[in-house]
Structures are given as C-alpha cells and as structure tokens.
Design an enzyme around this catalytic site. Structure first.
Site, PDB file in Angstrom:
ATOM      1  N   GLU A 136       0.997  -1.198  -0.086  1.00 21.26           N
ATOM      2  CA  GLU A 136      -0.028   0.008   0.022  1.00 21.26           C
ATOM      3  C   GLU A 136       0.873   1.028   0.071  1.00 21.26           C
ATOM      4  O   GLU A 136       2.118   1.049   0.094  1.00 21.26           O
ATOM      5  CB  GLU A 136      -0.964  -0.012   1.102  1.00 21.26           C
ATOM      6  CG  GLU A 136      -2.006  -1.134   1.034  1.00 21.26           C
ATOM      7  CD  GLU A 136      -3.140  -0.888   2.398  1.00 21.26           C
ATOM      8  OE1 GLU A 136      -4.393  -0.939   1.945  1.00 21.26           O
ATOM      9  OE2 GLU A 136      -2.483  -0.967   3.397  1.00 21.26           O
ATOM     10  N   HIS A 176      -8.552   9.697   3.550  1.00 14.21           N
ATOM     11  CA  HIS A 176      -8.172   8.657   2.787  1.00 14.21           C
ATOM     12  C   HIS A 176      -8.547   9.201   1.174  1.00 14.21           C
ATOM     13  O   HIS A 176      -9.648   9.707   0.770  1.00 14.21           O
ATOM     14  CB  HIS A 176      -9.263   7.333   2.933  1.00 14.21           C
ATOM     15  CG  HIS A 176      -8.507   6.088   2.430  1.00 14.21           C
ATOM     16  ND1 HIS A 176      -8.441   6.009   0.809  1.00 14.21           N
ATOM     17  CD2 HIS A 176      -7.829   5.133   2.779  1.00 14.21           C
ATOM     18  CE1 HIS A 176      -7.966   4.730   0.579  1.00 14.21           C
ATOM     19  NE2 HIS A 176      -7.674   4.148   1.660  1.00 14.21           N
ATOM     20  N   ARG A 198      -0.379   8.873   1.942  1.00 16.66           N
ATOM     21  CA  ARG A 198      -1.807   9.184   1.806  1.00 16.66           C
ATOM     22  C   ARG A 198      -2.030  10.521   1.639  1.00 16.66           C
ATOM     23  O   ARG A 198      -2.918  11.135   1.049  1.00 16.66           O
ATOM     24  CB  ARG A 198      -2.590   8.398   2.803  1.00 16.66           C
ATOM     25  CG  ARG A 198      -3.638   7.947   2.699  1.00 16.66           C
ATOM     26  CD  ARG A 198      -4.300   7.130   3.762  1.00 16.66           C
ATOM     27  NE  ARG A 198      -4.251   5.722   3.440  1.00 16.66           N
ATOM     28  CZ  ARG A 198      -4.484   4.697   4.416  1.00 16.66           C
ATOM     29  NH1 ARG A 198      -5.102   4.937   5.439  1.00 16.66           N
ATOM     30  NH2 ARG A 198      -4.555   3.304   3.821  1.00 16.66           N
ATOM     31  N   HIS A 217     -10.866   9.694   7.213  1.00 16.08           N
ATOM     32  CA  HIS A 217     -10.752   8.433   7.567  1.00 16.08           C
ATOM     33  C   HIS A 217     -10.068   7.848   8.905  1.00 16.08           C
ATOM     34  O   HIS A 217     -10.672   6.916   9.348  1.00 16.08           O
ATOM     35  CB  HIS A 217      -9.633   7.629   6.506  1.00 16.08           C
ATOM     36  CG  HIS A 217      -9.558   6.544   6.395  1.00 16.08           C
ATOM     37  ND1 HIS A 217     -10.561   5.577   6.056  1.00 16.08           N
ATOM     38  CD2 HIS A 217      -8.083   5.813   6.544  1.00 16.08           C
ATOM     39  CE1 HIS A 217      -9.894   4.276   6.092  1.00 16.08           C
ATOM     40  NE2 HIS A 217      -8.810   4.430   6.320  1.00 16.08           N
ATOM     41  N   ARG A 250      -0.723   8.397   9.263  1.00 12.16           N
ATOM     42  CA  ARG A 250      -0.569   7.182   9.568  1.00 12.16           C
ATOM     43  C   ARG A 250      -0.024   6.360   8.426  1.00 12.16           C
ATOM     44  O   ARG A 250      -0.639   6.659   7.416  1.00 12.16           O
ATOM     45  CB  ARG A 250      -1.750   6.546  10.270  1.00 12.16           C
ATOM     46  CG  ARG A 250      -1.659   4.961  10.270  1.00 12.16           C
ATOM     47  CD  ARG A 250      -2.943   4.426  11.103  1.00 12.16           C
ATOM     48  NE  ARG A 250      -4.045   4.608  10.361  1.00 12.16           N
ATOM     49  CZ  ARG A 250      -4.712   3.881   9.376  1.00 12.16           C
ATOM     50  NH1 ARG A 250      -3.898   2.865   8.904  1.00 12.16           N
ATOM     51  NH2 ARG A 250      -5.829   4.170   8.734  1.00 12.16           N
TER      52      ARG A 250
HETATM   53  P1  FAD Z   1     -13.262   0.793  16.201  1.00 12.94           P
HETATM   54  O1  FAD Z   1     -13.187  -0.377  15.736  1.00 12.94           O
HETATM   55  O2  FAD Z   1     -13.698   1.979  15.460  1.00 12.94           O
HETATM   56  O3  FAD Z   1     -14.338   0.646  17.486  1.00 12.94           O
HETATM   57  C1  FAD Z   1     -14.883   1.398  18.012  1.00 12.94           C
HETATM   58  C2  FAD Z   1     -15.915   0.948  19.202  1.00 12.94           C
HETATM   59  O4  FAD Z   1     -16.100   1.949  20.287  1.00 12.94           O
HETATM   60  C3  FAD Z   1     -17.172   0.378  18.616  1.00 12.94           C
HETATM   61  O5  FAD Z   1     -17.667  -0.694  19.158  1.00 12.94           O
HETATM   62  C4  FAD Z   1     -18.111   1.403  19.027  1.00 12.94           C
HETATM   63  O6  FAD Z   1     -19.484   0.956  19.120  1.00 12.94           O
HETATM   64  C5  FAD Z   1     -17.578   1.758  20.282  1.00 12.94           C
HETATM   65  N1  FAD Z   1     -18.100   3.224  20.947  1.00 12.94           N
HETATM   66  C6  FAD Z   1     -17.742   4.279  20.421  1.00 12.94           C
HETATM   67  N2  FAD Z   1     -18.155   5.263  21.231  1.00 12.94           N
HETATM   68  C7  FAD Z   1     -18.936   4.788  22.296  1.00 12.94           C
HETATM   69  C8  FAD Z   1     -19.686   5.104  23.332  1.00 12.94           C
HETATM   70  N3  FAD Z   1     -20.067   6.201  23.613  1.00 12.94           N
HETATM   71  N4  FAD Z   1     -20.181   3.894  24.114  1.00 12.94           N
HETATM   72  C9  FAD Z   1     -20.027   2.746  23.817  1.00 12.94           C
HETATM   73  N5  FAD Z   1     -19.142   2.144  22.828  1.00 12.94           N
HETATM   74  C10 FAD Z   1     -18.841   3.373  22.018  1.00 12.94           C
HETATM   75  N6  FAD Z   1      -6.501   0.235   9.307  1.00 12.94           N
HETATM   76  C11 FAD Z   1      -5.677  -0.677   8.880  1.00 12.94           C
HETATM   77  O7  FAD Z   1      -4.958  -1.142   9.524  1.00 12.94           O
HETATM   78  N7  FAD Z   1      -6.159  -1.341   7.954  1.00 12.94           N
HETATM   79  C12 FAD Z   1      -7.191  -1.313   6.868  1.00 12.94           C
HETATM   80  O8  FAD Z   1      -7.335  -2.012   5.877  1.00 12.94           O
HETATM   81  C13 FAD Z   1      -8.076  -0.424   7.209  1.00 12.94           C
HETATM   82  N8  FAD Z   1      -9.214  -0.056   6.465  1.00 12.94           N
HETATM   83  C14 FAD Z   1     -10.119   0.875   6.950  1.00 12.94           C
HETATM   84  C15 FAD Z   1     -11.347   0.739   6.126  1.00 12.94           C
HETATM   85  C16 FAD Z   1     -12.365   1.520   6.502  1.00 12.94           C
HETATM   86  C17 FAD Z   1     -13.471   1.707   5.623  1.00 12.94           C
HETATM   87  C18 FAD Z   1     -12.152   2.243   7.925  1.00 12.94           C
HETATM   88  C19 FAD Z   1     -13.361   3.389   8.285  1.00 12.94           C
HETATM   89  C20 FAD Z   1     -11.152   2.258   8.522  1.00 12.94           C
HETATM   90  C21 FAD Z   1     -10.018   1.456   8.121  1.00 12.94           C
HETATM   91  N9  FAD Z   1      -8.851   1.092   8.694  1.00 12.94           N
HETATM   92  C22 FAD Z   1      -7.945   0.326   8.378  1.00 12.94           C
HETATM   93  C23 FAD Z   1      -8.661   2.072  10.001  1.00 12.94           C
HETATM   94  C24 FAD Z   1      -9.024   0.861  11.319  1.00 12.94           C
HETATM   95  O9  FAD Z   1     -10.090   0.201  10.823  1.00 12.94           O
HETATM   96  C25 FAD Z   1      -9.601   1.671  12.464  1.00 12.94           C
HETATM   97  O10 FAD Z   1      -8.472   2.699  12.549  1.00 12.94           O
HETATM   98  C26 FAD Z   1      -9.566   0.682  13.598  1.00 12.94           C
HETATM   99  O11 FAD Z   1     -10.196  -0.407  13.096  1.00 12.94           O
HETATM  100  C27 FAD Z   1     -10.020   1.261  14.908  1.00 12.94           C
HETATM  101  O12 FAD Z   1     -10.215   0.257  15.950  1.00 12.94           O
HETATM  102  P2  FAD Z   1     -10.735   0.496  17.358  1.00 12.94           P
HETATM  103  O13 FAD Z   1     -10.957  -0.847  17.960  1.00 12.94           O
HETATM  104  O14 FAD Z   1      -9.858   1.469  17.890  1.00 12.94           O
HETATM  105  O15 FAD Z   1     -12.022   1.230  17.009  1.00 12.94           O
HETATM  106  C1  SIN Z   2      -7.310   0.590   3.004  1.00 14.03           C
HETATM  107  O1  SIN Z   2      -7.711  -0.346   2.664  1.00 14.03           O
HETATM  108  O2  SIN Z   2      -7.162   1.671   1.945  1.00 14.03           O
HETATM  109  C2  SIN Z   2      -7.315   1.316   4.172  1.00 14.03           C
HETATM  110  C3  SIN Z   2      -6.342   0.771   4.932  1.00 14.03           C
HETATM  111  C4  SIN Z   2      -5.753   1.886   6.113  1.00 14.03           C
HETATM  112  O3  SIN Z   2      -6.745   2.662   6.463  1.00 14.03           O
HETATM  113  O4  SIN Z   2      -4.826   1.621   6.693  1.00 14.03           O
END
Ligand code: FAD
Ligand code: SIN
Length: 536
Positions: free
Chosen positions: A126, A242, A288, A353, A388
């Site tokens: 990537e 993104h 990015r 993103h 990032r």
């Molecule tokens: P999240 O997975 O966002 O989870 C947050 C949690 O907190 C959820 O369960 C939500 O319900 C809960 N929550 C929020 N507020 C409250 C509240 N007030 N009370 C109770 N619960 C709450 N990163 C990569 O490394 N590789 C990838 O391929 C990639 N692709 C991506 C594609 C997309 C479309 C997106 C949006 C992001 C992508 N990212 C990727 C970034 C990555 O997915 C996120 O940064 C990462 O998953 C965040 O994980 P997290 O567990 O911190 O939060």
């Molecule tokens: C993507 O698949 O382009 C998202 C990857 C990332 O957010 O790191």
C-alpha cells in the site's frame, strides 16, 4: 472549558453494576484488550451498537507487519517514520514494528485465516510501504474476518461479558481517579458501572465530517468524555483523509482500498491522464496525505468552470477476473451500482478516515488520569505521527491493546477500590428545548463547516471562522439533550473544537495538516508543492 457531565444524574437513584474492568468499544482494540484483561478479572465490554462494531469491521486493505522474508522491523520502522512526517514517537514505532509480528502469530493461532498462496501468506503493498507487507483475509474483508474470530473467542472466554447497544455517556471519578462510567442502556435508562480501571477503545471521529469512510458511530465520544474529565489530548489537528472513497450519489462513505493501487491500479484525471507521477516519486503509492492533496489539486483545476472534474481509479489493466477474486467486497458493491471495475474506471474522492491524534497515552495505554486507559484509534501514543502509514492501525490495535491490558491489570493490583455513590455535579443551565429536527440541522451544519474549514486544506481565515461557529454551538453543551443523537452531537462539538484549536495552533504544514497560508515543514514533501484552492 467544557461541562464535566452531559447528564444530570443522581448515582444513588439506581442500582449500579460493579466489575473489575470496563472496556468501552468492541472494535479490534477493545476486543483484543478485553481478551488479555480477562486473565485478571471480570471484564465488561460496552458497545454502542451491535457487537462487534466500529471501523474495524470495515477494514479492507489489511494489517501491516514485518513477516516477509525480505522484510524486517527496521524497514517497517523506517517507512512508518517517513510517512509520519517527522512527528512520530520513535519509542512507540519501535514497539509497534518489533512486537507486531508476534501478535500476527497470535491472531493466526486463534484462527484468523490470512490469505495464502502455495502455503505462504500473501503480502500486498500500500502507499509509502517500501516492500509488500500487508496481510489480508477474504481478499478485502480483513477487518470483518478478524472481528468475527475475536468475537467468537470473546464469547467462549470466561470472565468476559458484553453489553451491546449501550452508550457510554460520562466517565466517573473520585479523588482524581477514574472509577467507572455512566451508561445509557438500549432502553434509554442511565445507570453507573463501577470498575477498577476503564479502557477507552471507542474509535475515531470521521462523523465530524460531511465526507467520511467511517461508520455512523465514529463520533469521537471517547475523546470528548476524556476531555470533559480533564485527560490530555494531543495531535488533534492530524486528521487523515483517505484518497479513494467511492464517489457515487447512491452510496456514501464506501472505501476503495489503497491495496487496489498496491496491486497496480492508477489514478487518472478527467482527461484520462495518470497524474500521480507529477506529484511524488512514489506516484500512486505516495503517502496518503500527498495523494489526497494531489486529487484535490486535479479536481480544483476545472472547478472555476462549475462542477469539479472527477478523478478515477483505473484497475482495468488487471488480468481477467483478478479484481473479482482479489477484492470481492469492492467488486460486488461497485457492480450493484453499475460499475464493473474490470472494465470501468471507478470515480473516487477523498474522505475523512482516521485520527492520528487523540487521548494522550504512554506506550502502555496510560492516560493522564489514574485508572483511565486508552488504546486503538481513540488513543495517541505518537506511533502514527502526522500521517499514519497504511494498514498500521489494525496492528496498533493489537500491539497497544495488549500492552494496555497489561498496564490496566497492574492498576487492578495496585488500587484499593473505594466505591461510594456520588451525585454528578452537572453545570447545565440551558433549559431551552431542542427538537430532533434542530439537532439534525446543527449536525448538518457542523459536518459541512468542518469539511470546508478544517478539511484537507486549511488556513487561518477558515479556522477562525470555524472557531466562531463552534462557540455559537457551545450553549448546546449545557442543555441536557439525553438522547443518543443529542449526546453524540455534544461530543462532536467538543472534538471539533479540539481539532480546530490544534489546527490553528500549528501554523506550519506537516503531514495530513496542510496550511495553505504557511510554509511546509513536512518531511514527506510533494514534488510540486501542491497548493490547490479550497474545495468543499
Ligand atoms: P473501532 O473499530 O472504530 O471500534 C470503536 C468501538 O467503540 C465500537 O464498538 C463502537 O461502538 C464503540 N463506541 C464508540 N463510542 C462509544 C460509546 N459512547 N459508548 C459505547 N461504545 C462506544 N486500518 C488498517 O490498519 N487497515 C485497513 O485495511 C483499514 N481499512 C479501513 C477501512 C475503513 C472503511 C475504515 C473506516 C478504516 C480502516 N482502517 C484500516 C482503520 C482502522 O479500521 C481503524 O482505525 C481501527 O479499526 C480502529 O479500531 P478501534 O478498535 O480503535 O475502534
Ligand atoms: C485501505 O484499505 O485503503 C485502508 C487501509 C488503512 O486505512 O490503513
């Protein structure tokens, strides 16, 4: 600055739940942390929507780790630092890149089926990775598959309990220590949960913006709760856009993974030109922030004549059926909209993103408040710097989710719980009724103005105007709105303020924070010093 609580609530008025640890969030950070915390006591995982949820579910590209023969943590570290534009915390990046491979192994042990070919793990590239190092599962369904495996593991682990459709509203404290959380049940009933440590794993902030890849729950609640409690936040101005979100009127926020470019697709402008080589030596695989600004620049070229020209991702050169096999989710979604990625170019546009900043933590997830920890996207230990590196976020969720569990478990041993009911002192004075329609209108205005004034391209004029707008919304923070929608809007106002304030304070451009009214101090320099006019 902000009111301490968003709800006026007498803790004596209802029964409380008591547990050892509360983890707020059921994304990959929250689930992985809970799994490791469960060895030390009863863990309650709270999820705002159905369990599991969050951005984690939508992760497409994959997870970066130095597991390939040609790779090493040192090369991964170098790439992460270069993308981070000079702002990374070296210690955090070292931990991330060195400890990452062990957590990949652990994920595989618990059943994550990373894609393989001829018995070896497939690795893709990537943006800004100097070597293929992204593991993926189900082609482009990496997040969904990891979440499924972790959710099953949590369900079969003693000591872990999940509360879904439950919103954390405010953190509770006593003598300066975090002692639990006030939640709103799925029936809309507020009640307190006392715990010896609280871990915030509540994800990102994309929903502050009009155009975002993030799911509806990404409203920055964790950051706002922590800020109301007085915890430190850092690097809030670094919001990553993104470059390639699908640009289609019938579907908002769908991502077209950077891995599509990693497999050889190229960006083209409306004249069909492949423009990225003009902007950066790494062309379509530049960091990015650079690709996003290049797209803005291409779109700005014709915007004076009316509509902005479109930008496209061209994967039509892929071998027959490769797209469908390698990116089934993207292929099927595009197909439903009448776009066949094997023969049609895909219209794309940048979208908010990922937040590089967040609640300031050390490399053990410890915040400035005793008993309060944070991991995943909500936290900032400096591993992502000002931009990032692609697919490092899921790795961060694992490495620092694990370390946060270890630190929080020590907190458990070190503290004597002193739990006594409190009456929250709510400073609210504004009793004006706010209708649902009014809330929605404020939300629409907030997103539009953040997109315009605190988006990809920023300047003092826009940022000051955003500050004025946000301050006009401050009286809303003193209204007891009570509903999920209202509470989310209040959190968004607080987080928008922190981002705008950070962007005003940092007067030079750096990574994802681009000031058109300043000289760039960014290490990840563009070839042409891109200065697109502001676009909405
Ligand atoms: P999240 O997975 O966002 O989870 C947050 C949690 O907190 C959820 O369960 C939500 O319900 C809960 N929550 C929020 N507020 C409250 C509240 N007030 N009370 C109770 N619960 C709450 N990163 C990569 O490394 N590789 C990838 O391929 C990639 N692709 C991506 C594609 C997309 C479309 C997106 C949006 C992001 C992508 N990212 C990727 C970034 C990555 O997915 C996120 O940064 C990462 O998953 C965040 O994980 P997290 O567990 O911190 O939060
Ligand atoms: C993507 O698949 O382009 C998202 C990857 C990332 O957010 O790191």
């Amino acid at each position: 600055m902000f009111p301490r609580y968003l709800m006026n609530f007498d803790l004596n008025s209802t029964s409380a739940d008591i547990t050892d640890f509360v983890v707020i969030g059921s994304g990959i950070a929250g689930m992985y942390c809970a799994l490791h915390l469960s060895a030390y006591g009863r863990v309650l995982v709270i999820s705002k929507d159905k369990f599991p949820d969050g951005s984690s579910l939508y992760a497409q590209g994959g997870i970066a780790a130095a597991v390939g023969k040609e790779d090493s943590p040192a090369i991964h570290l170098r790439d992460t630092l270069a993308a981070g534009a000079g702002v990374c915390n070296l210690k955090a990046v070292k931990i991330l890149t060195e400890q990452g491979p062990a957590h990949i192994k652990k994920l595989m042990e618990i059943g994550v089926p990373f894609d393989q070919k001829a018995n070896s793990i497939c690795l893709t590239r990537e943006g800004a990775h100097s070597i293929p190092r992204i593991l993926h599962a189900g082609g482009d369904a990496t997040g969904k598959i990891i979440c499924q495996v972790l959710a099953e593991k949590l369900a079969s682990t003693a000591n872990i309990y999940v509360l879904e459709n439950t919103m954390a509203v405010d953190l509770l404290s006593q003598e300066g220590q975090c002692t639990g959380v006030l939640v709103l049940s799925k029936e809309g009933r507020p009640y307190p949960i006392y715990s010896r440590a609280v871990v915030l794993a509540s994800g990102g902030i994309g929903q502050l913006y009009e155009k975002t890849t993030n799911p509806p729950g990404a409203t920055g609640d964790g950051i706002a709760m922590a800020a109301r409690m007085g915890a430190g936040t850092i690097h809030m101005e670094f919001v990553q856009f993104h470059p390639t979100m699908l640009d289609h009127e019938n579907l908002q926020g769908f991502l077209i993974s950077e891995a599509v470019r990693g497999e050889g697709a190229v960006l083209r402008n409306d004249k069909g030109e492949s423009f990225m080589p003009k902007y950066h030596a790494l062309a379509d695989l530049a960091p990015r922030d650079i690709v996003t600004r290049a797209i803005y620049s291409e779109m700005a070229r014709g915007s004076s004549k009316g509509n902005s020209p479109k930008v496209y991702l061209d994967a039509t050169g892929f071998a027959r059926d490769f797209f469908k096999r390698r990116f089934p989710t993207i292929y099927n979604t595009c197909n439903q909209l009448g776009i066949n990625p094997s023969s049609d170019m895909i219209p794309v546009t940048p979208g908010a993103h990922y937040l590089m900043g967040g609640i300031e933590t050390d490399t053990w997830g410890r915040t400035s408040i005793k008993g309060l920890f944070a991991c995943g996207e909500v936290a900032c230990n400096g591993a992502s710097g000002a931009n990032r590196l692609a697919s490092n976020s899921l790795l961060e969720c694992l490495v620092f989710g694990y370390r946060t569990a270890k630190a929080a478990s020590c907190q458990y041993e070190a503290r004597t719980p002193k739990i006594k009911p409190l009456t929250l002192k709510y400073t609210g004075q504004n009793t004006a009724r706010v209708t649902k329609a009014k809330l929605q209108e404020y939300d629409r205005q907030l997103k539009k103005s953040m997109q315009t004034n605190v988006g990809v391209i920023r300047d003092a004029r826009g940022l000051n105007s955003q500050m004025k707008f946000l301050k006009r919304l401050f009286p809303l923070l003193l209204s007891e709105l009570g509903s999920r929608e209202g509470l989310e809007l209040q959190n968004k106002i607080i987080v928008s303020y922190l981002i705008t304030q950070g962007a005003l304070t940092r007067k030079t451009s750096c990574g994802a924070h681009y000031r058109s009214d300043a000289q760039s101090s960014s290490q990840s320099s563009d070839k042409q010093g891109i200065t697109p006019s502001k676009m909405h």
